[in-house]
Design a protein around this motif. Structure first.
Motif, PDB file in Angstrom:
ATOM      1  N   THR A 332     -33.049 -29.120-102.865  1.00  0.00           N
ATOM      2  CA  THR A 332     -32.508 -29.175-104.209  1.00  0.00           C
ATOM      3  C   THR A 332     -30.994 -29.225-104.175  1.00  0.00           C
ATOM      4  O   THR A 332     -30.349 -28.409-103.532  1.00  0.00           O
ATOM      5  N   LEU A 333     -30.426 -30.177-104.883  1.00  0.00           N
ATOM      6  CA  LEU A 333     -28.976 -30.269-104.961  1.00  0.00           C
ATOM      7  C   LEU A 333     -28.386 -28.984-105.515  1.00  0.00           C
ATOM      8  O   LEU A 333     -27.359 -28.506-105.074  1.00  0.00           O
ATOM      9  N   ARG A 431     -26.254 -20.205-121.469  1.00  0.00           N
ATOM     10  CA  ARG A 431     -26.508 -19.167-122.469  1.00  0.00           C
ATOM     11  C   ARG A 431     -27.829 -18.458-122.237  1.00  0.00           C
ATOM     12  O   ARG A 431     -27.950 -17.248-122.436  1.00  0.00           O
ATOM     13  N   HIS A 432     -28.836 -19.219-121.788  1.00  0.00           N
ATOM     14  CA  HIS A 432     -30.179 -18.656-121.683  1.00  0.00           C
ATOM     15  C   HIS A 432     -30.632 -18.407-120.250  1.00  0.00           C
ATOM     16  O   HIS A 432     -31.770 -18.000-120.029  1.00  0.00           O
ATOM     17  N   GLY A 433     -29.771 -18.666-119.302  1.00  0.00           N
ATOM     18  CA  GLY A 433     -30.137 -18.387-117.916  1.00  0.00           C
ATOM     19  C   GLY A 433     -31.331 -19.177-117.434  1.00  0.00           C
ATOM     20  O   GLY A 433     -32.173 -18.659-116.690  1.00  0.00           O
ATOM     21  N   ILE A 434     -31.442 -20.412-117.865  1.00  0.00           N
ATOM     22  CA  ILE A 434     -32.612 -21.228-117.524  1.00  0.00           C
ATOM     23  C   ILE A 434     -32.629 -21.545-116.030  1.00  0.00           C
ATOM     24  O   ILE A 434     -31.649 -22.026-115.487  1.00  0.00           O
ATOM     25  N   VAL A 459     -31.243 -26.106-111.824  1.00  0.00           N
ATOM     26  CA  VAL A 459     -32.456 -25.852-112.592  1.00  0.00           C
ATOM     27  C   VAL A 459     -33.610 -26.598-111.942  1.00  0.00           C
ATOM     28  O   VAL A 459     -33.555 -27.817-111.778  1.00  0.00           O
ATOM     29  N   LYS A 460     -34.667 -25.890-111.579  1.00  0.00           N
ATOM     30  CA  LYS A 460     -35.832 -26.516-110.974  1.00  0.00           C
ATOM     31  C   LYS A 460     -36.614 -27.260-112.048  1.00  0.00           C
ATOM     32  O   LYS A 460     -36.939 -26.706-113.099  1.00  0.00           O
TER      33      LYS A 460
END
Length: 555
Positions: A332-333, A431-434, A459-460
């Protein structure tokens, strides 16, 4: 007697062409000139050549340094030594037309200005440089008007109406001395001309274009102006150091409380250097080094800027990017760039985030209802939904069901507006820690750029079956043809590549008629009802519509 013109020539290891350059100055019809050659620690036969020439003509003055300091420092030294009323900068591999100084002096005496911008003749040397030389010919064209004050800087650096090159201009010596007193001596392998011209134009009062004659002879590809492939280290040294130019200009304007006045100038300078870095990745780095080069741009500038700029180059051909971005492995980059997004420490950590691109009619309402029911079974996960449109007020949803509309919507995004979309997505992620995203519906070329951006910011991304989205698209389908993954039973993909667009659509907008679109949507909806296969795995998916086909092109 005060010289009319001081000609300043920085030189480093130019034994193959410095004699021709100096001879073009010796042969000027205007005799009352001085020639200042700054030998910047050359280690070839350049010192012997210029010493021999200076012995033959007393107008030639040589300043020698034992340590190489770069072209900008050499020009500064030349300006400090200059005694003439006007200054001409000349590169060590270029030349002047025989009557250049005479014509320029007569013109500036007739109508005095601080900057007299005259024509340049571009000659190309070597294979594969003619295209770039043609671009250079346009770049150096004088703007055939008179300007005053701030407009000089804005015309060059904000609107690109005339070049910021130092050569091709007769400059008032007092202006150059004032400008170089404020230019910090940065060691810059690229961007030093733009930096110097910012200060020269900033302190100038008047500009005039004089395109009647091409008096400067620019040899493209003879010295350093070529486009040969470079190593990763050279790429970083040259193209990533230009951010220092931006910072230098910003610091100067901040101290003078003029940042707001030159806001667009700074914005365009930043964009220019980012364009050059992206162009170098795509044309000068070997394919196996492009991913590393891109990640260095991400870390030097920002994820939003780097990806949006890359998209502006290859908007319709994302498969070209994926080939070198993911060819080595499926690592993953984002794992290499965990610090790119600054997470809000108070942000809710969403274990499950669903993204659904709006397909038209009221399907977004139905999707929201299905997802709310599905998420309700996940007591250990707090869901968040990202939509391309707002949910109707009459739709009943659980109190803790949270969603956000991504703007601009995918159907409104072009390469030029993709940066705004990235900024909006980045704010939501921060903001949401995705950490994990499930793509429920995807169509159009935009999805590939969205996926790449999510990857870079860590983000996966999965499809509705829980499979790694990028790995699936890259390994199973390839990205150089029209892709349709409908046989898998979920997440049908429709993506166009550049060749398909050229062949079928001729670079123009194309769409299914609204009547036909409505008919196909009706048939699709009936198909969904009959199949009763709304859910695959634990997350709802709907087949991609037979979309109103949109192709975005740049002009």
């Amino acid at each position: 007697m005060t010289p009319d013109v001081s000609i300043i020539i920085p030189v480093y290891n130019a034994q193959d062409f410095i004699e021709n350059t100096i001879e073009s100055v010796f042969n000027q019809t205007l005799q009352n000139i001085e020639i200042i050659v700054i030998n910047d620690a050359s280690i070839d036969n350049t010192p012997q050549i210029i010493e021999r020439l200076s012995a033959a003509d007393s107008r030639l003055k040589v300043v020698t340094y034992e340590q190489n300091n770069g072209a900008e420092y050499a020009r500064k030294v030349g300006v400090e030594h200059a005694q003439g009323r006007y200054i001409l900068f000349l590169d060590a591999d270029d030349g002047l037309v025989r009557n250049a100084c005479e014509l320029l002096l007569a013109e500036i005496q007739k109508r005095p200005v601080d900057i007299l911008h005259f024509g340049t003749e571009v000659e190309w040397h070597g294979e594969g440089v003619k295209h770039f030389a043609t671009h250079m010919q346009r770049f150096v064209m004088p703007l055939n008007i008179e300007m005053q004050g701030m407009e000089i800087t804005k015309a060059a650096l904000e609107r690109s109406e005339h070049s910021w090159s130092l050569w091709g201009k007769l400059l008032k010596t007092s202006l150059c001395k004032e400008a170089y007193r404020h230019i910090p001596m940065l060691r810059l392998p690229l961007g030093e001309d733009l930096l110097a011209y910012f200060f020269i134009s900033y302190f100038s009062q008047t500009y005039r274009g004089f395109p009647d004659y091409q008096l400067y002879q620019y040899n493209y590809g003879l010295g350093g102006s070529n486009n040969q492939q470079v190593t990763l280290d050279v790429f970083e040294q040259r193209w990533l150091s230009t951010l220092r130019v931006v910072n230098c200009i910003e610091d100067f304007l901040t101290k003078r409380d003029e940042l707001a006045l030159y806001e667009n100038v700074l914005k365009e300078v930043r964009a220019h250097f980012l364009d050059e870095a992206t162009g170098a990745i795509l044309t000068l780095l070997q394919p196996q080094q492009r991913k590393a080069g891109f990640l260095r741009v991400v870390n030097t500038w920002s994820a939003v800027e780097a990806i949006a700029n890359l998209a502006s180059f290859e908007w319709l051909s994302p498969h070209h990017i994926w080939i070198w971005m993911f060819a080595d492995s499926r690592s993953t980059l984002g794992s290499q760039n965990e610090s790119l997004i600054v997470k809000d420490p108070a942000a809710t950590q969403y274990q499950h985030t669903a993204y659904y691109s709006f397909m038209g009619t009221n399907l977004v309402d139905r999707v929201a209802q299905f997802l709310a029911a599905d998420f309700d079974t996940r007591a250990d996960e707090k869901p968040l939904m990202l939509l391309e449109d707002t949910i109707s007020s009459y739709v009943e949803l659980p109190d803790d069901f949270e969603y956000h509309s991504i703007q601009p919507k995918y159907e409104c995004v072009l390469a030029a507006s993709f940066k705004n979309r990235c900024q909006a997505v980045q704010q939501l992620v921060s903001r949401h820690g995705i950490k994990r995203l499930v793509i429920l519906d995807y169509a159009d070329v935009l999805i590939f750029w969205d996926l790449l951006f999510f990857e870079v910011i860590g983000v996966k991304v999965e499809n509705s079956a829980g499979e790694d989205m990028i790995a699936k698209l890259y390994t199973e389908h390839g990205l150089d043809k029209l892709i349709r993954a409908g046989s898998s039973g979920y997440d049908r993909v429709l993506v166009s590549d550049e060749d398909f667009v050229r062949e079928k659509l001729g670079h123009k907008w194309a769409s299914i008629s609204y009547k036909e679109q409505a008919l196909r949507m009706k048939n699709q909806t009936q198909e969904i009802k009959e199949s009763n296969s709304y859910k695959l795995g634990k997350v709802l998916t709907l087949p991609v519509r037979l979309i109103k086909y949109k192709v975005f092109t740049q002009h």
